[in-house]
Design a protein around this motif. Structure first.
Motif, PDB file in Angstrom:
ATOM      1  N   THR A  28       0.864  -1.186   0.000  1.00  0.00           N
ATOM      2  CA  THR A  28       0.000   0.000   0.000  1.00  0.00           C
ATOM      3  C   THR A  28       0.895   1.228   0.000  1.00  0.00           C
ATOM      4  OG1 THR A  28      -1.911   1.027   1.075  1.00  0.00           O
ATOM      5  CG2 THR A  28      -0.203   0.180   2.534  1.00  0.00           C
ATOM      6  N   TRP A  32      -2.189   6.359  -1.304  1.00  0.00           N
ATOM      7  CA  TRP A  32      -3.437   5.611  -1.546  1.00  0.00           C
ATOM      8  C   TRP A  32      -4.345   5.735  -0.326  1.00  0.00           C
ATOM      9  CZ3 TRP A  32      -7.001   2.192   0.100  1.00  0.00           C
ATOM     10  CH2 TRP A  32      -7.866   1.641  -0.852  1.00  0.00           C
ATOM     11  N   THR A  37      -9.174   7.367   1.909  1.00  0.00           N
ATOM     12  CA  THR A  37      -9.854   7.305   3.217  1.00  0.00           C
ATOM     13  C   THR A  37      -9.719   8.566   4.069  1.00  0.00           C
ATOM     14  OG1 THR A  37      -7.979   6.482   4.511  1.00  0.00           O
ATOM     15  CG2 THR A  37      -9.243   4.844   3.298  1.00  0.00           C
ATOM     16  N   CYS A 112     -20.500  -0.453  14.363  1.00  0.00           N
ATOM     17  CA  CYS A 112     -20.095   0.964  14.451  1.00  0.00           C
ATOM     18  C   CYS A 112     -21.223   1.875  14.923  1.00  0.00           C
ATOM     19  CB  CYS A 112     -19.575   1.435  13.101  1.00  0.00           C
ATOM     20  SG  CYS A 112     -18.232   0.424  12.487  1.00  0.00           S
ATOM     21  N   LEU A 192     -20.121  -6.949   5.579  1.00  0.00           N
ATOM     22  CA  LEU A 192     -19.198  -6.568   6.646  1.00  0.00           C
ATOM     23  C   LEU A 192     -19.396  -7.540   7.809  1.00  0.00           C
ATOM     24  CD1 LEU A 192     -17.166  -4.401   7.530  1.00  0.00           C
ATOM     25  CD2 LEU A 192     -19.069  -2.938   8.163  1.00  0.00           C
ATOM     26  N   MET A 217     -14.836  -7.449   4.414  1.00  0.00           N
ATOM     27  CA  MET A 217     -15.643  -6.295   4.005  1.00  0.00           C
ATOM     28  C   MET A 217     -15.689  -6.143   2.483  1.00  0.00           C
ATOM     29  SD  MET A 217     -15.017  -2.332   5.029  1.00  0.00           S
ATOM     30  CE  MET A 217     -13.676  -2.169   3.879  1.00  0.00           C
ATOM     31  N   VAL A 222     -20.396  -1.327   1.051  1.00  0.00           N
ATOM     32  CA  VAL A 222     -20.557  -0.671   2.353  1.00  0.00           C
ATOM     33  C   VAL A 222     -20.646   0.839   2.145  1.00  0.00           C
ATOM     34  CG1 VAL A 222     -19.415  -0.182   4.555  1.00  0.00           C
ATOM     35  CG2 VAL A 222     -19.361  -2.492   3.623  1.00  0.00           C
ATOM     36  N   ASN A 257     -14.699   6.961   6.801  1.00  0.00           N
ATOM     37  CA  ASN A 257     -13.910   7.279   5.614  1.00  0.00           C
ATOM     38  C   ASN A 257     -14.251   8.723   5.233  1.00  0.00           C
ATOM     39  OD1 ASN A 257     -13.599   7.753   2.760  1.00  0.00           O
ATOM     40  ND2 ASN A 257     -13.219   5.577   2.496  1.00  0.00           N
ATOM     41  N   ILE A 260     -16.875   9.156   2.590  1.00  0.00           N
ATOM     42  CA  ILE A 260     -18.252   8.871   3.039  1.00  0.00           C
ATOM     43  C   ILE A 260     -18.798  10.093   3.776  1.00  0.00           C
ATOM     44  CG2 ILE A 260     -19.659   7.495   4.637  1.00  0.00           C
ATOM     45  CD1 ILE A 260     -17.976   5.075   4.001  1.00  0.00           C
ATOM     46  N   PHE A 314     -23.164   4.273  11.177  1.00  0.00           N
ATOM     47  CA  PHE A 314     -23.475   3.187  10.269  1.00  0.00           C
ATOM     48  C   PHE A 314     -22.514   2.044  10.551  1.00  0.00           C
ATOM     49  CE2 PHE A 314     -22.521   0.751   6.537  1.00  0.00           C
ATOM     50  CZ  PHE A 314     -23.773   0.494   6.019  1.00  0.00           C
ATOM     51  N   GLY A 315     -22.998   0.800  10.501  1.00  0.00           N
ATOM     52  CA  GLY A 315     -22.073  -0.304  10.737  1.00  0.00           C
ATOM     53  C   GLY A 315     -22.601  -1.640  10.265  1.00  0.00           C
TER      54      GLY A 315
HETATM   55  N1  COA Z   1      -3.527   0.103  -0.781  1.00  0.00           N
HETATM   56  C1  COA Z   1      -3.431   0.057  -2.112  1.00  0.00           C
HETATM   57  N2  COA Z   1      -4.384  -0.449  -2.901  1.00  0.00           N
HETATM   58  C2  COA Z   1      -5.466  -0.939  -2.313  1.00  0.00           C
HETATM   59  C3  COA Z   1      -5.635  -0.933  -0.930  1.00  0.00           C
HETATM   60  C4  COA Z   1      -4.614  -0.382  -0.149  1.00  0.00           C
HETATM   61  N3  COA Z   1      -4.672  -0.335   1.180  1.00  0.00           N
HETATM   62  N4  COA Z   1      -6.820  -1.491  -0.633  1.00  0.00           N
HETATM   63  C5  COA Z   1      -7.409  -1.823  -1.792  1.00  0.00           C
HETATM   64  N5  COA Z   1      -6.582  -1.510  -2.812  1.00  0.00           N
HETATM   65  C6  COA Z   1      -6.783  -1.719  -4.252  1.00  0.00           C
HETATM   66  C7  COA Z   1      -7.824  -2.763  -4.533  1.00  0.00           C
HETATM   67  O1  COA Z   1      -7.233  -4.034  -4.505  1.00  0.00           O
HETATM   68  C8  COA Z   1      -8.269  -2.368  -5.907  1.00  0.00           C
HETATM   69  O2  COA Z   1      -7.371  -2.885  -6.830  1.00  0.00           O
HETATM   70  P1  COA Z   1      -7.887  -3.585  -8.191  1.00  0.00           P
HETATM   71  O3  COA Z   1      -8.691  -2.522  -8.893  1.00  0.00           O
HETATM   72  O4  COA Z   1      -6.627  -3.957  -8.862  1.00  0.00           O
HETATM   73  O5  COA Z   1      -8.712  -4.734  -7.734  1.00  0.00           O
HETATM   74  C9  COA Z   1      -8.114  -0.857  -5.932  1.00  0.00           C
HETATM   75  O6  COA Z   1      -7.284  -0.527  -4.802  1.00  0.00           O
HETATM   76  C10 COA Z   1      -9.394  -0.074  -5.851  1.00  0.00           C
HETATM   77  O7  COA Z   1     -10.212  -0.643  -4.862  1.00  0.00           O
HETATM   78  P2  COA Z   1     -11.640  -0.081  -4.624  1.00  0.00           P
HETATM   79  O8  COA Z   1     -12.397  -1.050  -3.791  1.00  0.00           O
HETATM   80  O9  COA Z   1     -12.236   0.377  -5.896  1.00  0.00           O
HETATM   81  O10 COA Z   1     -11.316   1.254  -3.808  1.00  0.00           O
HETATM   82  P3  COA Z   1     -12.361   2.262  -3.257  1.00  0.00           P
HETATM   83  O11 COA Z   1     -12.207   3.563  -3.919  1.00  0.00           O
HETATM   84  O12 COA Z   1     -13.747   1.694  -3.144  1.00  0.00           O
HETATM   85  O13 COA Z   1     -11.823   2.422  -1.760  1.00  0.00           O
HETATM   86  C11 COA Z   1     -12.321   1.676   0.440  1.00  0.00           C
HETATM   87  C12 COA Z   1     -11.770   1.303  -0.907  1.00  0.00           C
HETATM   88  C13 COA Z   1     -12.299   0.449   1.324  1.00  0.00           C
HETATM   89  C14 COA Z   1     -11.442   2.755   1.040  1.00  0.00           C
HETATM   90  C15 COA Z   1     -13.766   2.208   0.291  1.00  0.00           C
HETATM   91  O14 COA Z   1     -14.530   1.322  -0.491  1.00  0.00           O
HETATM   92  C16 COA Z   1     -14.450   2.419   1.608  1.00  0.00           C
HETATM   93  O15 COA Z   1     -14.059   3.247   2.404  1.00  0.00           O
HETATM   94  N6  COA Z   1     -15.546   1.723   1.850  1.00  0.00           N
HETATM   95  C17 COA Z   1     -16.229   1.811   3.123  1.00  0.00           C
HETATM   96  C18 COA Z   1     -15.468   1.066   4.160  1.00  0.00           C
HETATM   97  C19 COA Z   1     -15.938   1.379   5.552  1.00  0.00           C
HETATM   98  O16 COA Z   1     -16.075   2.496   5.920  1.00  0.00           O
HETATM   99  N7  COA Z   1     -16.178   0.322   6.341  1.00  0.00           N
HETATM  100  C20 COA Z   1     -16.588   0.439   7.682  1.00  0.00           C
HETATM  101  C21 COA Z   1     -18.000   0.917   7.767  1.00  0.00           C
HETATM  102  S1  COA Z   1     -18.499   1.025   9.375  1.00  0.00           S
END
Ligand code: COA
Length: 327
Positions: A28, A32, A37, A112, A192, A217, A222, A257, A260, A314-315
C-alpha cells in the motif's frame, strides 16, 4: 425533568501506527490511504490491553467529568464488537474494575452504530424507570485484535480506542436528546462481518488457517449503503425536531472514511467546516468513534449550551442511526 449528558471521557492507546508503518506491512502507500480514506495514522493497543482496559480508562475520565462516583451508576452499557471474551460481558468485567457495585451491566452489539444505539437504550431506561438515575454508556474497541494485518483492503482502515458518556436525569434541565432514528437491515450481513468464531462456524484449526476470524468487508457496497442510511436517518431526526441543516453546529458522523463523510454532509447541505473529523488521527474506531469526537468537541469548547449536534452512524449488521442533541 430532562435527560442530560453530564460527562464525557475518552482514551486512545499510546502506540501510533502511521501509513508509513503500514507500507512496510502490506502493499500500500500513504498516498493511496490518504486519498481513499483520509486516514493518516491510527492507535493500536498493547498486547496486554483488552477492550475493557480501554473502556476503563475512558470511563474514569467520563465519571470525573460528570463529578460522579462509580457506586452511583445504575447501569453500564458497553458497545463493542471486540469484547474481552464471548462471555461474561465486557460490561461486567468493567464493572469490577470500576467498583460500580450497584449497576446492572450488559454489552450491546451494533458494530459501528453501537454508541448511538446505546445512548437510545440508556435514555429509554432513564425515562421508563425512575429508579435509574445515572447510566454509563461506552463505545470501546480493540479492532487491532480482529484486523487481518495481511489484508490491505481492511487493515489500513481501523484503529483502537474508547469513549464513555454519562447520562442522567436533571430536574433543572430539558432533554438533551431531541430525537432519535435507528435502523437495521439483516439482508446485508455479508458486506461486513467476521465469518467464524460463533455458533455457525465455531473456531477450529481450519477456521484459523483460513483466516476466518478477521474482518471481511465489501468496501464499495458498504460505502453506498452507509451514505444512504446516514443521510436518511439524519433527515428524519432533524425533521422530527423541526431543526434545519443550517441550525446544526456540528455534524458528528461515525469516522469511517473521509469520502463517506463528505458525501453525507453534501447531501445534508452541511458545509465541511461543520463536520467534525478526527479520522486522520484515529482511523475507524467503530463504536468508539463518535464518542472520541464528542469528547474533543467538549474539551476544546467547540460547542456551547443550546447548540445542535447531529450524530450519525453506520455499521455491520447492517445497523445505522442518528441522534439530534441540544447541547
Ligand atoms: N492500498 C493500495 N491499494 C489498495 C488498498 C490499499 N490499502 N486497498 C485496496 N486496494 C486496491 C484494490 O485491490 C483495488 O485494486 P484492483 O482494482 O486492482 O482490484 C483498488 O485498490 C481499488 O479498490 P476499490 O475497492 O475500488 O477502492 P475504493 O475507492 O472503493 O476504496 C475503500 C476502498 C475500502 C477505502 C472504500 O470502499 C471504503 O471506504 N468503503 C467503506 C469502508 C468502511 O467504511 N467500512 C466500515 C464501515 S463502518
Amino acid at each position: 425533568m430532562g435527560i442530560i449528558i453530564s460527562g464525557i471521557g475518552s482514551y486512545v492507546p499510546e502506540k501510533v501506527l502511521t501509513n508509513a508503518d503500514l507500507e512496510k506491512m502490506v502493499e500500500t502507500s500513504d498516498e493511496w490511504i490518504r486519498s481513499r480514506t483520509g486516514i493518516e495514522e491510527r492507535r493500536v493497543a498493547a498486547d496486554e490491553q483488552a477492550t475493557s482496559d480501554l473502556a476503563y480508562a475512558a470511563a474514569l475520565r467520563a465519571l470525573e467529568d460528570a463529578d460522579t462516583q462509580a457506586e452511583e451508576l445504575d447501569v453500564i452499557i458497553v458497545a463493542s464488537i471486540t469484547v474481552d471474551q464471548v462471555f461474561p460481558s465486557t460490561a461486567c468485567i468493567l464493572q469490577k474494575k470500576l467498583g460500580a457495585s450497584r449497576a446492572f451491566c450488559f454489552d450491546l452489539e451494533a458494530a459501528c452504530s453501537g454508541l448511538v444505539y446505546s445512548l437510545e437504550v440508556g435514555q429509554s431506561l432513564l425515562k421508563s424507570n425512575h429508579r435509574y438515575k445515572k447510566i454509563l454508556v461506552i463505545g470501546a474497541e480493540k479492532l487491532s485484535s480482529i484486523v487481518d494485518w495481511s489484508d490491505r483492503n481492511t487493515c489500513v482502515l481501523f484503529g483502537d480506542g474508547a469513549a464513555a458518556v454519562v447520562i442522567e436525569r436533571d430536574a433543572e434541565r430539558d432533554d438533551c436528546i431531541l430525537s432519535t432514528s435507528l435502523g437495521s437491515d439483516g439482508n446485508h450481513t455479508e458486506v461486513l462481518n467476521i465469518p467464524a468464531g460463533g455458533s455457525r462456524i465455531p473456531a477450529s484449526e481450519q477456521t484459523v488457517a483460513e483466516r476466518l476470524h478477521y474482518i471481511r468487508m465489501a468496501g464499495r457496497d458498504v460505502f453506498k449503503l452507509a451514505v444512504n442510511a446516514m443521510v436518511s436517518s439524519s433527515k428524519e431526526v432533524m425533521e422530527e425536531a423541526g431543526v434545519t441543516s443550517e441550525q446544526i453546529k456540528w455534524l458528528v458522523p461515525h469516522q469511517a472514511n473521509y469520502r463517506i463523510l463528505k458525501a453525507v454532509a453534501q447531501r445534508l447541505h452541511i458545509p465541511e467546516e461543520r463536520v467534525y473529523m478526527n479520522l486522520n488521527r484515529f482511523g475507524n474506531t467503530s463504536a468508539a468513534s463518535i464518542g472520541l469526537c464528542l469528547d474533543e468537541i467538549a474539551r476544546d469548547k467547540l460547542v456551547s449550551t443550546g447548540d445542535y449536534v447531529l450524530l450519525t452512524a453506520f455499521g455491520g449488521g447492517l445497523t445505522w442511526g442518528s441522534i439530534l442533541l441540544k447541547w
